[in-house]
Enzyme design. Sequence first.
Site, PDB file in Angstrom:
ATOM      1  N   HIS A 156       0.830  -1.210   0.000  1.00  0.00           N
ATOM      2  CA  HIS A 156       0.000   0.000   0.000  1.00  0.00           C
ATOM      3  C   HIS A 156       0.860   1.254   0.000  1.00  0.00           C
ATOM      4  O   HIS A 156       2.072   1.206   0.179  1.00  0.00           O
ATOM      5  CB  HIS A 156      -0.933  -0.003   1.213  1.00  0.00           C
ATOM      6  CG  HIS A 156      -0.221  -0.021   2.534  1.00  0.00           C
ATOM      7  ND1 HIS A 156       0.317   1.108   3.107  1.00  0.00           N
ATOM      8  CD2 HIS A 156       0.044  -1.039   3.396  1.00  0.00           C
ATOM      9  CE1 HIS A 156       0.877   0.794   4.268  1.00  0.00           C
ATOM     10  NE2 HIS A 156       0.735  -0.513   4.467  1.00  0.00           N
TER      11      HIS A 156
ATOM     12  N   CYS B 280       3.152  -4.878   6.612  1.00  0.00           N
ATOM     13  CA  CYS B 280       2.900  -4.576   5.203  1.00  0.00           C
ATOM     14  C   CYS B 280       4.140  -4.017   4.512  1.00  0.00           C
ATOM     15  O   CYS B 280       5.122  -3.663   5.143  1.00  0.00           O
ATOM     16  CB  CYS B 280       1.775  -3.553   5.094  1.00  0.00           C
ATOM     17  SG  CYS B 280       0.176  -4.160   5.662  1.00  0.00           S
TER      18      CYS B 280
END
Length: 190
Positions: A150, A166
């Site tokens: 992301h 992440c």
Amino acid sequence: MQPKNKVSITRRTIMYGLASTAIFAPTILRAETSAPVRRNTSSFRTHRWEDHFETLGVGLILSDTASKVLQHWTQDGEMRLYPTSVPLSEDLTRLGYTEVVEKRKNPSWAPTPSMRERNPEWPARILGGDPANPLGTRALYLSWQYYRIHGTQDTRKIGRRSSNGCIGLYNEHIEEVFDRTPVGTQVKLI
């Protein structure tokens, strides 16, 4: 009267000399003993996709958590390189094969149960588009629950160990990867 070529030494000149030595000595010593600094760009290691995948398929993403770089190949073999943020610690890092199962523009964010345990003061949810949203402007959802590739609003995180699991990219980079990545893209974290 003193001759012109004679230097006058006073207490004040001695004090100035000692003060300047004290100020610059640590810098001189540090310069002599410090190792050269490696910048993030010089530490990027590129990989050949053939060393990790059998075929290009609809495209590939390879994220190297050691050198903090993401390589993205399109179906036609074009490769682009992006600096990333990676998980804070080894216990938050998941390595291996996965794939993109969903894509979201301006995704909302909610902390995982383990994040809430570590940080109970965090909000239960942050809507997409909110400047405080840690997912940035785009997110690629992986087949591993809670793991994403992301964007980030906090550009200081790129090039560092700063995430809770992440892989983060600059918003302009995730927007580019997002547009070029179909669902089903193979992903490997190493």
